[in-house]
Motif scaffolding. Structure first.
Motif, PDB file in Angstrom:
ATOM      1  N   GLU A  69       0.829  -1.208   0.000  1.00 40.26           N
ATOM      2  CA  GLU A  69       0.000   0.000   0.000  1.00 40.26           C
ATOM      3  C   GLU A  69       0.867   1.264   0.000  1.00 40.26           C
ATOM      4  O   GLU A  69       1.483   1.634   0.999  1.00 40.26           O
ATOM      5  N   ALA A  72       0.707   3.788   2.933  1.00 43.26           N
ATOM      6  CA  ALA A  72       1.304   3.235   4.155  1.00 43.26           C
ATOM      7  C   ALA A  72       2.836   3.261   4.030  1.00 43.26           C
ATOM      8  O   ALA A  72       3.550   3.549   4.996  1.00 43.26           O
ATOM      9  N   ARG A  75       4.195   6.810   4.588  1.00 42.40           N
ATOM     10  CA  ARG A  75       4.238   7.187   6.005  1.00 42.40           C
ATOM     11  C   ARG A  75       5.365   6.465   6.739  1.00 42.40           C
ATOM     12  O   ARG A  75       6.033   7.040   7.594  1.00 42.40           O
ATOM     13  N   SER A  99      -2.426  17.037   7.873  1.00 44.31           N
ATOM     14  CA  SER A  99      -3.801  16.517   7.798  1.00 44.31           C
ATOM     15  C   SER A  99      -4.437  16.802   6.445  1.00 44.31           C
ATOM     16  O   SER A  99      -5.232  16.009   5.943  1.00 44.31           O
ATOM     17  N   ASP A 102      -3.011  14.297   4.104  1.00 40.12           N
ATOM     18  CA  ASP A 102      -3.707  13.032   4.385  1.00 40.12           C
ATOM     19  C   ASP A 102      -5.126  13.037   3.820  1.00 40.12           C
ATOM     20  O   ASP A 102      -5.587  12.034   3.270  1.00 40.12           O
ATOM     21  N   GLU A 103      -5.816  14.162   3.991  1.00 36.20           N
ATOM     22  CA  GLU A 103      -7.206  14.260   3.514  1.00 36.20           C
ATOM     23  C   GLU A 103      -7.261  13.964   2.007  1.00 36.20           C
ATOM     24  O   GLU A 103      -8.104  13.186   1.546  1.00 36.20           O
ATOM     25  N   GLU A 106      -6.400  10.201   1.276  1.00 36.45           N
ATOM     26  CA  GLU A 106      -7.515   9.299   1.596  1.00 36.45           C
ATOM     27  C   GLU A 106      -8.672   9.504   0.623  1.00 36.45           C
ATOM     28  O   GLU A 106      -9.344   8.544   0.242  1.00 36.45           O
ATOM     29  N   HIS A 109      -8.558   7.655  -3.278  1.00 39.92           N
ATOM     30  CA  HIS A 109      -8.776   6.227  -3.543  1.00 39.92           C
ATOM     31  C   HIS A 109     -10.080   5.950  -4.300  1.00 39.92           C
ATOM     32  O   HIS A 109     -10.087   5.315  -5.342  1.00 39.92           O
TER      33      HIS A 109
ATOM     34  N   ALA B  68     -12.056  16.510   6.471  1.00 38.49           N
ATOM     35  CA  ALA B  68     -12.896  15.389   6.026  1.00 38.49           C
ATOM     36  C   ALA B  68     -12.037  14.141   5.913  1.00 38.49           C
ATOM     37  O   ALA B  68     -10.837  14.187   6.155  1.00 38.49           O
ATOM     38  N   GLU B  69     -12.648  13.031   5.539  1.00 32.79           N
ATOM     39  CA  GLU B  69     -11.982  11.736   5.344  1.00 32.79           C
ATOM     40  C   GLU B  69     -11.644  11.097   6.700  1.00 32.79           C
ATOM     41  O   GLU B  69     -10.736  11.519   7.405  1.00 32.79           O
ATOM     42  N   ILE B  71     -10.031   8.573   7.802  1.00 33.81           N
ATOM     43  CA  ILE B  71      -8.713   8.111   8.218  1.00 33.81           C
ATOM     44  C   ILE B  71      -7.763   9.291   8.437  1.00 33.81           C
ATOM     45  O   ILE B  71      -6.889   9.246   9.313  1.00 33.81           O
ATOM     46  N   ALA B  72      -7.968  10.372   7.688  1.00 35.05           N
ATOM     47  CA  ALA B  72      -7.227  11.603   7.974  1.00 35.05           C
ATOM     48  C   ALA B  72      -7.650  12.139   9.349  1.00 35.05           C
ATOM     49  O   ALA B  72      -6.815  12.649  10.116  1.00 35.05           O
ATOM     50  N   ARG B  75      -5.983  10.142  12.183  1.00 40.61           N
ATOM     51  CA  ARG B  75      -4.573  10.538  12.384  1.00 40.61           C
ATOM     52  C   ARG B  75      -4.448  11.894  13.067  1.00 40.61           C
ATOM     53  O   ARG B  75      -3.588  12.089  13.921  1.00 40.61           O
ATOM     54  N   TYR B  76      -5.292  12.826  12.637  1.00 47.34           N
ATOM     55  CA  TYR B  76      -5.265  14.178  13.241  1.00 47.34           C
ATOM     56  C   TYR B  76      -5.591  14.078  14.723  1.00 47.34           C
ATOM     57  O   TYR B  76      -4.890  14.655  15.567  1.00 47.34           O
ATOM     58  N   ASP B 102      -1.894   1.050   9.151  1.00 44.85           N
ATOM     59  CA  ASP B 102      -2.016   1.898   7.955  1.00 44.85           C
ATOM     60  C   ASP B 102      -2.226   1.056   6.698  1.00 44.85           C
ATOM     61  O   ASP B 102      -3.036   1.414   5.840  1.00 44.85           O
ATOM     62  N   GLU B 106      -5.390   1.642   4.283  1.00 42.08           N
ATOM     63  CA  GLU B 106      -5.243   2.046   2.880  1.00 42.08           C
ATOM     64  C   GLU B 106      -5.790   0.968   1.940  1.00 42.08           C
ATOM     65  O   GLU B 106      -6.387   1.277   0.915  1.00 42.08           O
TER      66      GLU B 106
END
Lengths: 224, 224
Positions: A69, A72, A75, A99, A102-103, A106, A109, B68-69, B71-72, B75-76, B102, B106
């Motif tokens: 992935e 992953a 990170r 963040s 990351d947003e 995510e 996908h 938003a999201e 999984i983000a 983590r935040y 992770d 993902e």
């Protein structure tokens, strides 16, 4: 001295290209191991047992640790200080910028990647393999692709030159690699989307020569 | 004293449930703000401008910061020390366990979530809205769902009771919430998959009463 992390990839895979470019820009100490998906090199028992149980690329092997992935991997490598801080800013605790990266990662996908990737598969890969889909199904994914490219134009790139602000991050590279794939079936995502068009050029400029190196096949085969 | 983070969610949404359970288990200081998707509460201009420009749930608002999201968000909130360390182990630098969590988070987007979520939409939500899909398309997503549930059984849960080892993490909660949704159209993912069956029970036990609270509607409407 420990051995470098082994990076398994195929430049025909969009996230493989993204991590390839990110590693290059970061000067990461990785050992590149190309895997030819077209030859089924990922489908052997050896690959499954020794590299990636999911039999996909990209993936890494770090000593006795295996990880799949792309995001992953990004990170993990960032925590090993192998990723340029500006591309994935993990050092600042509770970083809002992180963040936002990351947003996007995510978000992409089930939007950009699903739609651009499926359109690529149905319009380029499958016909080459003699698989014919119903036109209606292809159209559905093309429409979804248009919806998501419009979200790139009107939401992500509305007020800033890059996805998360004024600077290039991993988010831009992942997004651009996904969109470039559509050129293979003759689609130009920048047509009628001036912000996407300008952004793709900026991402390419900011990451070259790695971007062109990673996209050599895509650009060569592209009808644009 | 700063205001608590506002959490916008609908328990009909799988990732909304996952973060709801994770917040409860973590004792997170969040202010719950339910959003009724069925009433289109996420489609107003006010929601778009003040809460989430993508008009989806889950999402958070932390003062002037919007994210938003799911999984983000996970983590935040983990970086704000609002998530139980065992569920998302961010403190240990270069943690391999964190990378495995992770890897699952993902992986699930284009596999479990895409297939179970699409099957749910095509077999439960759309018929209720008077939308009729072609049987062939529904079957394609059902097949994809079976493939991914078999990967849960034969790869993720092959050697361990939980997805990443002997302990419950956020990965299990995200995975289970996605799979529970299929009960709404009368599907039992645990049939002929003893590991998935045992795992679903373990995740429920380890997270109750929050799990049952989050799944109240799903369990009530489920035909199983």
């Amino acid at each position: 001295m420990s051995s470098p992390v082994k990076y398994f990839f195929d430049l025909m895979s969009q996230p493989s290209r993204a991590m390839y470019i990110i590693f290059k820009l970061s000067g990461s100490k990785v050992q590149n191991v190309p895997v030819a998906l077209r030859k089924g090199e990922h489908l052997t028992e050896k690959f499954r047992d020794e590299v990636n149980k999911f039999q996909k690329v990209p993936c890494i092997v770090d000593g006795d640790f295996k990880l799949a992935e792309s995001i992953a991997i990004l990170r993990y490598m960032a925590r090993k200080e192998e990723i340029k801080e500006t591309l994935y800013p993990i050092s600042e605790k509770s970083s809002r910028l992180l963040s936002k990266v990351d947003e996007f990662l995510e978000w992409q996908h089930l939007t950009l990647r699903l739609s651009c990737g499926s359109a690529f598969r149905m319009k380029w890969l499958e016909p080459m393999m003699g698989i014919q889909r119903e036109e209606k199904q292809i159209k559905e994914f093309e429409k979804l692709m248009e919806v998501n490219l419009n979200i790139m134009e009107n939401v992500w790139l509305k007020d800033t030159p890059f996805v998360t602000g004024n600077e290039l991050t991993a988010a831009d590279i992942f997004g651009a690699c996904e969109i470039e794939q559509t050129k293979l079936f003759g689609y130009n995502a920048g047509t009628n989307r001036p912000k996407v068009d300008a952004w793709l050029k900026k991402v390419r400029e900011a990451t070259n020569p790695s971007y062109d190196e990673a996209h050599a096949f895509v650009f060569k085969m592209s009808k644009l």
